[in-house]
Design a protein around this motif. Structure first.
Motif, PDB file in Angstrom:
ATOM      1  N   UNK A  99      90.431  -1.172 -51.864  1.00 55.26           N
ATOM      2  CA  UNK A  99      90.138   0.138 -51.921  1.00 55.26           C
ATOM      3  C   UNK A  99      90.618   0.882 -52.962  1.00 55.26           C
ATOM      4  N   UNK A 100      89.576   1.992 -53.723  1.00 50.85           N
ATOM      5  CA  UNK A 100      89.946   2.357 -55.193  1.00 50.85           C
ATOM      6  C   UNK A 100      89.644   3.984 -55.017  1.00 50.85           C
ATOM      7  N   UNK A 101      89.926   4.750 -53.731  1.00 49.63           N
ATOM      8  CA  UNK A 101      89.424   5.796 -53.285  1.00 49.63           C
ATOM      9  C   UNK A 101      90.167   6.712 -54.490  1.00 49.63           C
ATOM     10  N   UNK A 106      86.068   5.477 -63.564  1.00 46.88           N
ATOM     11  CA  UNK A 106      85.561   4.101 -64.206  1.00 46.88           C
ATOM     12  C   UNK A 106      86.330   2.927 -63.739  1.00 46.88           C
ATOM     13  N   UNK A 107      87.608   3.098 -63.300  1.00 44.95           N
ATOM     14  CA  UNK A 107      88.273   2.088 -62.750  1.00 44.95           C
ATOM     15  C   UNK A 107      87.650   1.590 -61.384  1.00 44.95           C
ATOM     16  N   UNK A 108      87.174   2.505 -60.402  1.00 44.08           N
ATOM     17  CA  UNK A 108      86.274   2.186 -59.399  1.00 44.08           C
ATOM     18  C   UNK A 108      85.116   1.298 -59.739  1.00 44.08           C
ATOM     19  N   UNK A 109      84.221   2.017 -60.676  1.00 36.91           N
ATOM     20  CA  UNK A 109      83.169   1.056 -60.852  1.00 36.91           C
ATOM     21  C   UNK A 109      83.629  -0.255 -61.553  1.00 36.91           C
ATOM     22  N   UNK A 110      84.518  -0.306 -62.461  1.00 35.21           N
ATOM     23  CA  UNK A 110      85.063  -1.431 -62.960  1.00 35.21           C
ATOM     24  C   UNK A 110      85.297  -2.635 -61.929  1.00 35.21           C
ATOM     25  N   UNK A 147      80.036   0.085 -52.476  1.00 34.50           N
ATOM     26  CA  UNK A 147      80.032   0.295 -53.903  1.00 34.50           C
ATOM     27  C   UNK A 147      79.540   1.582 -54.117  1.00 34.50           C
ATOM     28  N   UNK A 148      78.808   2.024 -53.116  1.00 38.44           N
ATOM     29  CA  UNK A 148      78.334   3.488 -53.405  1.00 38.44           C
ATOM     30  C   UNK A 148      79.482   4.439 -53.383  1.00 38.44           C
ATOM     31  N   UNK A 149      80.516   4.138 -52.982  1.00 43.56           N
ATOM     32  CA  UNK A 149      81.836   4.912 -52.784  1.00 43.56           C
ATOM     33  C   UNK A 149      82.372   5.137 -54.325  1.00 43.56           C
ATOM     34  N   UNK A 150      82.222   4.162 -55.176  1.00 41.32           N
ATOM     35  CA  UNK A 150      82.693   4.287 -56.444  1.00 41.32           C
ATOM     36  C   UNK A 150      81.925   5.278 -57.097  1.00 41.32           C
ATOM     37  N   UNK A 151      80.978   5.815 -56.735  1.00 44.05           N
ATOM     38  CA  UNK A 151      80.068   6.869 -57.648  1.00 44.05           C
ATOM     39  C   UNK A 151      79.967   8.176 -56.723  1.00 44.05           C
TER      40      UNK A 151
END
Length: 254
Positions: A99-101, A106-110, A147-151
């Protein structure tokens, strides 16, 4: 040779298998309870692919591994096309998703890239599979949602979000394929990169005039000295990921 591809089997049969839709009930209604489970077959096929590569996964070999006849296996899975979709969806469902919400984008995509790198390092065969027509199973959809949640929330429209994610995933899949090829070259030749270059480099020096290829000679020499090889997985990954993030930054800021 073309890459193996998902969604080349019968769509109705494949989706029913991926979602386990009423299959057990129909089977039990027709006759005695089946001895094997679909999960056992898929687990066995994944283990074969992890150990010996995707080419080793044949219906006959999987049947032998699970202790049944090939014709019996076909009563569970119509063929290798459907089995490949089941295998890929299974390894997708097993991915660790953090979970990276609350973290910066940048950290989420990484994190998405690192999760996919871990997938391909554990299952190198998965990087060789083309998913332009994705297997629409629960594992694949859960992966896509995560993965969409990262964007999400960055001002990108839905179509651009999808394209950006595809671009990010293409980077890590391409890197994983090259890393697997490099590992195979080391294994097959019994030489690491430095040993190979110590053998090939002097031979090249005997036939190549640096003055005829000044840029290739200068840059190639500098890169080889810096990374100890013509291509080094860690350096290539770090450089590529940084450029992917920079490219996304330009898109988001615009």
């Amino acid at each position: 040779m073309p890459s193996p591809r998902t969604s080349t089997g019968d769509p109705a049969r494949t989706i029913a298998l991926l979602w386990r839709h009423s299959l057990d009930e129909r089977a039990s209604a027709r006759g005695p309870r089946q001895r094997l489970s679909l999960d056992t077959i898929v687990d066995t096929a994944v283990e074969l692919a992890d150990t010996d590569g995707l080419d080793a996964v044949t219906m006959r070999r999987v049947a032998t591994a699970v202790g049944t006849a090939p014709m019996t296996l076909y009563t569970y899975v119509p063929g290798k096309a459907e089995l490949l979709d089941l295998m890929l969806d299974h390894v997708y469902s097993q991915m660790l998703r953090r979970t990276t919400a609350e973290r910066p984008w940048r950290e989420r995509v990484r994190e998405v890239v690192l999760e996919n790198r871990a997938l391909f390092e554990r299952h190198p065969w998965a990087a060789t599979v083309s998913t332009t027509r994705p297997a629409l199973g629960p594992g694949a959809l859960a992966k896509y949602e995560h993965e969409l949640a990262a964007l999400d929330g960055l001002g990108l429209d839905d179509v651009t979000m999808d394209a950006a994610l595809a671009w990010v995933l293409a980077f890590v899949q391409g890197w994983a394929r090259t890393a697997a090829d490099a590992a195979a070259a080391r294994r097959d030749s019994a030489l690491d990169e430095q040993q190979w270059w110590e053998s090939a480099g002097p031979l090249l020096g005997q036939v190549v005039d640096p003055g005829a290829f000044p840029l290739a000679s200068r840059v190639g020499s500098a890169a080889g000295q810096a990374q100890g090889a013509a291509w080094e997985a860690g350096r290539a990954f770090d450089f590529g990921l940084a450029r992917v993030l920079d490219g996304l930054a330009a898109l988001i800021e615009r």
